[in-house]
Design an enzyme around this catalytic site. Sequence first.
Site, PDB file in Angstrom:
ATOM      1  CB  CYS A  91       4.161   8.554 -18.835  1.00 37.95           C
ATOM      2  SG  CYS A  91       3.019   9.189 -19.845  1.00 37.95           S
ATOM      3  CG  HIS A 103      12.282  -3.517   3.883  1.00 40.35           C
ATOM      4  ND1 HIS A 103      12.173  -4.232   4.560  1.00 40.35           N
ATOM      5  CD2 HIS A 103      11.254  -3.662   2.934  1.00 40.35           C
ATOM      6  CE1 HIS A 103      11.151  -5.244   4.432  1.00 40.35           C
ATOM      7  NE2 HIS A 103      10.570  -4.917   3.414  1.00 40.35           N
TER       8      HIS A 103
END
Length: 437
Positions: free
Chosen positions: A268, A217
């Site tokens: 990527c 979080h």
Amino acid sequence: MKIAIFGLGYVGAVSGACFAELGHEVIGVDISDAKINLINRGEAPIVEEMIAELTAGAVKLGKLRAMKDAAAAVGETDVSLVSVGTPTGRDGAPDLSYVDHVVEEIGAALRGTAKSHTVVIRSTIPPGSTEQRLAPLLEKAAGEKLGARIHLAFNPEFLREGRSVRDFRQPPFTIIGALSDVAFEQTAALYAGVESEVIRTDPATAESIKLLSNAWHGLKVAFANEAARILKPSQVDVRKALEIFAKDTVLNISPAYLRPGFAFGGSCLPKDLRAMISLADRSQAAAPIMKATLMSNEAQLDAALTAIRACGRRPVTLFGLAFKPGTDDLRESPYVALAEKLIGKGYDLRIVDPFVDASRLMGKNKEFIEREIPHFVDLMARDAEDAVDAAEIIVYGHATGVDKGAILERGVGKILIDLSGDRDLECCGADYKGVAW
Ligand SMILES: NC(=O)c1ccc[n+]([C@@H]2O[C@H](COP(=O)([O-])OP(=O)(O)OC[C@H]3O[C@@H](n4cnc5c(N)ncnc54)[C@H](O)[C@@H]3O)[C@@H](O)[C@H]2O)c1
């Protein structure tokens, strides 16, 4: 059930009122006279949405009361729930002294009695604490081994202050790290009436899930803020961008990529992280998460090398060279980087990757191989069986089904270092080691 709740702070006060609402009979225990008096008057000791009404109602119905006497509370109840504070100590580790003290009090209260009792740790504690620290403390204080009449479980709390009653009623899941079946059953019974998946696991896993959740979080908040710092100068409304970003529940907000194993690579991820860092540098915005992500990835590569070197054996056969299975793309492949490091350390190395080998023959990747890694050509092994036989250490990144079959059949007696988390490999008779587990 009859429950004693030790520690009437945010967790204990909410749990007490909510368990009482579920029909349990709750005795709160705290060292603070003020908190005990408040509860016994029907007033909540904390400010939280809905908690005042719930506390008043539960006390009025005789379902909730509080006292200071730990032994008396244990004597009257089936389950003790421990939710005392675990503040950060001097060395950064949580101070577990309040939990220790309460567990000892509960053990002492049970000593010499005939009563069955389950102790449920709700405070946030580091992995291993329940089994290695609190179980021996409880056993010593009670004067007997756990598992007969005294049981212990860790049950993490996921409520958010400000909406904790709603979170209690609808938790993301109920995790019970139980040391015995009875500990699990007694803890699960507390939540009868709460609609959420109940997951049984071992205490250390349960303890780690709580820490992982809060670290995650925190990382999400910091990521969003860092993204905003980086993108604001490009006139991007990052609130809108992240709102749309979060709609991707396939890759962005999902279990995808949340599997420990080996480093990321390819054409990527590293390139686009560098693009974000260059944007940050242009406006002198702090971007420690983007930078640390690349550093952490490099650390995983080093961890794999360390694991291989720690075996003290050679030669090595590496399965997988392209950056992931099913492709021949070698650009920024972490397996290429690992192979380079092994060659640098003088390892006799064979590499099995039929996709890369085929593309080398067909000329697709020919230019890259000839330009960047010409020395790899001689290391490519065509026959997986021969490559397994020749190895002392097999490093498993990825492989075709047939090549994996060769490892499963012929890997007995070899060291197998698994970078992929493929559970089939654990039982092939090799000395199996994971880098990340
Ligand atoms: N606050 C949250 O949102 C939250 C959420 C999940 C988990 N947690 C974890 O739960 C635990 C408790 O957090 P909190 O915020 O409720 O703490 P808190 O500081 O609000 O409350 C702790 C209570 O324990 C009492 N206490 C201390 N020693 C005691 C003893 N020997 N006997 C009885 N009571 C005693 C204190 O007087 C206090 O009332 C911590 O480990 C915390 O990390 C907190």
